[in-house]
Design a protein around this motif. Sequence first.
Motif, PDB file in Angstrom:
ATOM      1  N   ILE A  60      41.669  45.644  36.603  1.00  0.00           N
ATOM      2  CA  ILE A  60      40.960  45.578  35.323  1.00  0.00           C
ATOM      3  C   ILE A  60      40.140  44.281  35.321  1.00  0.00           C
ATOM      4  O   ILE A  60      40.705  43.182  35.367  1.00  0.00           O
ATOM      5  CB  ILE A  60      41.929  45.604  34.132  1.00  0.00           C
ATOM      6  N   TRP A  61      38.827  44.451  35.256  1.00  0.00           N
ATOM      7  CA  TRP A  61      37.927  43.302  35.334  1.00  0.00           C
ATOM      8  C   TRP A  61      37.478  42.861  33.940  1.00  0.00           C
ATOM      9  O   TRP A  61      37.448  43.671  33.005  1.00  0.00           O
ATOM     10  CB  TRP A  61      36.690  43.651  36.160  1.00  0.00           C
ATOM     11  N   PRO A  62      37.089  41.577  33.791  1.00  0.00           N
ATOM     12  CA  PRO A  62      36.451  41.135  32.540  1.00  0.00           C
ATOM     13  C   PRO A  62      35.086  41.810  32.385  1.00  0.00           C
ATOM     14  O   PRO A  62      34.551  42.370  33.349  1.00  0.00           O
ATOM     15  CB  PRO A  62      36.309  39.615  32.728  1.00  0.00           C
ATOM     16  N   PRO A  63      34.497  41.769  31.200  1.00  0.00           N
ATOM     17  CA  PRO A  63      33.168  42.373  31.013  1.00  0.00           C
ATOM     18  C   PRO A  63      32.118  41.796  31.961  1.00  0.00           C
ATOM     19  O   PRO A  63      31.237  42.514  32.431  1.00  0.00           O
ATOM     20  CB  PRO A  63      32.832  42.056  29.549  1.00  0.00           C
ATOM     21  N   GLU A  66      43.457  32.338  49.409  1.00  0.00           N
ATOM     22  CA  GLU A  66      43.321  33.038  48.128  1.00  0.00           C
ATOM     23  C   GLU A  66      42.433  34.261  48.267  1.00  0.00           C
ATOM     24  O   GLU A  66      41.408  34.239  48.966  1.00  0.00           O
ATOM     25  CB  GLU A  66      42.734  32.090  47.070  1.00  0.00           C
ATOM     26  N   THR A  67      42.825  35.299  47.584  1.00  0.00           N
ATOM     27  CA  THR A  67      42.100  36.559  47.658  1.00  0.00           C
ATOM     28  C   THR A  67      40.745  36.455  46.975  1.00  0.00           C
ATOM     29  O   THR A  67      40.647  35.924  45.858  1.00  0.00           O
ATOM     30  CB  THR A  67      42.910  37.682  46.991  1.00  0.00           C
ATOM     31  N   ASP A  68      39.731  36.922  47.652  1.00  0.00           N
ATOM     32  CA  ASP A  68      38.403  37.041  47.051  1.00  0.00           C
ATOM     33  C   ASP A  68      38.265  38.474  46.538  1.00  0.00           C
ATOM     34  O   ASP A  68      37.963  39.399  47.296  1.00  0.00           O
ATOM     35  CB  ASP A  68      37.317  36.731  48.074  1.00  0.00           C
ATOM     36  N   TYR A  69      38.501  38.651  45.259  1.00  0.00           N
ATOM     37  CA  TYR A  69      38.558  39.996  44.692  1.00  0.00           C
ATOM     38  C   TYR A  69      37.189  40.674  44.653  1.00  0.00           C
ATOM     39  O   TYR A  69      37.111  41.891  44.483  1.00  0.00           O
ATOM     40  CB  TYR A  69      39.158  39.943  43.284  1.00  0.00           C
ATOM     41  N   ASN A 123      35.458  35.686  37.995  1.00  0.00           N
ATOM     42  CA  ASN A 123      35.331  36.348  39.293  1.00  0.00           C
ATOM     43  C   ASN A 123      36.669  36.878  39.786  1.00  0.00           C
ATOM     44  O   ASN A 123      36.799  37.273  40.946  1.00  0.00           O
ATOM     45  CB  ASN A 123      34.734  35.391  40.328  1.00  0.00           C
ATOM     46  N   LYS A 124      37.665  36.874  38.888  1.00  0.00           N
ATOM     47  CA  LYS A 124      38.978  37.429  39.194  1.00  0.00           C
ATOM     48  C   LYS A 124      39.313  38.501  38.161  1.00  0.00           C
ATOM     49  O   LYS A 124      38.975  38.351  36.980  1.00  0.00           O
ATOM     50  CB  LYS A 124      40.054  36.346  39.164  1.00  0.00           C
ATOM     51  N   PRO A 125      39.992  39.562  38.552  1.00  0.00           N
ATOM     52  CA  PRO A 125      40.382  40.574  37.578  1.00  0.00           C
ATOM     53  C   PRO A 125      41.454  40.058  36.633  1.00  0.00           C
ATOM     54  O   PRO A 125      42.219  39.149  36.963  1.00  0.00           O
ATOM     55  CB  PRO A 125      40.914  41.720  38.453  1.00  0.00           C
ATOM     56  N   ILE A 126      41.497  40.641  35.444  1.00  0.00           N
ATOM     57  CA  ILE A 126      42.498  40.249  34.463  1.00  0.00           C
ATOM     58  C   ILE A 126      43.887  40.727  34.887  1.00  0.00           C
ATOM     59  O   ILE A 126      44.872  39.998  34.775  1.00  0.00           O
ATOM     60  CB  ILE A 126      42.132  40.820  33.078  1.00  0.00           C
TER      61      ILE A 126
END
Length: 350
Positions: free
Chosen positions: A102-105, A83-86, A52-55
């Motif tokens: 850049i997010w995970p798949p 903490e940021t909720d992306y 739930n966090k970007p890479i």
Amino acid sequence: MAAGDRFLGIPVTPLTRRRVDSFKRNRRGYWSLWFFLALFVFSLFAEFLANNKPILVKFEGAYYMPIFKVYPETTFGGAFPTETDYRDPFAAKLIEAKGWMIWPPVRYSFDTPNYFLKTPSPAPPSAENWLGTDDQARDVVARLIYGFRISVLFGLALTVFASIFGVAAGAVQGYFGGWIDLAGQRLIEVWEGLPALYVLIIIASLLVPGFWTLLGILLLFSWTSLTGVVRAEFLRARNFDYVRAAKALGVSNATIMGRHVLPNAMVATITFLPFILNGSITALTSLDFLGLGMPPGSPSLGELLAQGKGNLQAPWLGLSAFFSIAIMLSLLIFIGEAVRDAFDPRKTQV
């Protein structure tokens, strides 16, 4: 391959080469090994596949990696020092206004609920949740990836520790024989006669569940799996001429057991390891299915099976867990059969 060839600095004997070639000839086991290793390696990087966090985040020319470090919302122009909720549209808009992400798949971790479902959970498969969600709106794909990793790591740890204790016990019994062997056999017979499943359920219900707690509980009944095989090999080898000669020369028992007898006993032991790993994973899955395994909320294939049982109107839950477990265990069985044939002198071509 010549007798003097080496692999990673380790001498490779002609016998080892014949066993490797025999393993490769078993195409089903050979490709199952590579497929299983690929799945396992991918699961080790689960945070880069489902999170739930970007890479990577670029904001105002600076780069951030939320997977490895926690950044407060104020870092990206927000008002809160938490903490940021992306996944929050407001935070995403702040970042994308001055950078990119850049997010995970899969944009969900194993414990991330989808608050924007259009149907009540468990929700069916969709473009957002490829295999749907469970009854707590958590992404099934993410829980499968993390659950697979925990299952394999737990099975490997249990297999290693059980093998160490089992080999040690069988070696002592077989090498010394006499009353040590007799007492050890009676103890193992009594221990194996206990209703293991019921004892495991009782102990697991009394202790706080956790990875290492379950590992210790299952280890109590798993170490005996290799004792008989190792004991038989040591009983056979202790009367060989080279063992008698080593004793006559004053070589210590520990050196004889570890350097001269144990390598021969390990040949039979190695063939059992894939099947022990299979049983270890099945044991964890069973306890999780009964609600006595990993802590609540942990990614678990057994817990996903239990959800499928409790939500028959959502077949994607049971089917996803079933096929994941079936494929994983089938691969291990195929690998075990190939290893067994490779170490079988009747099937190893000279």
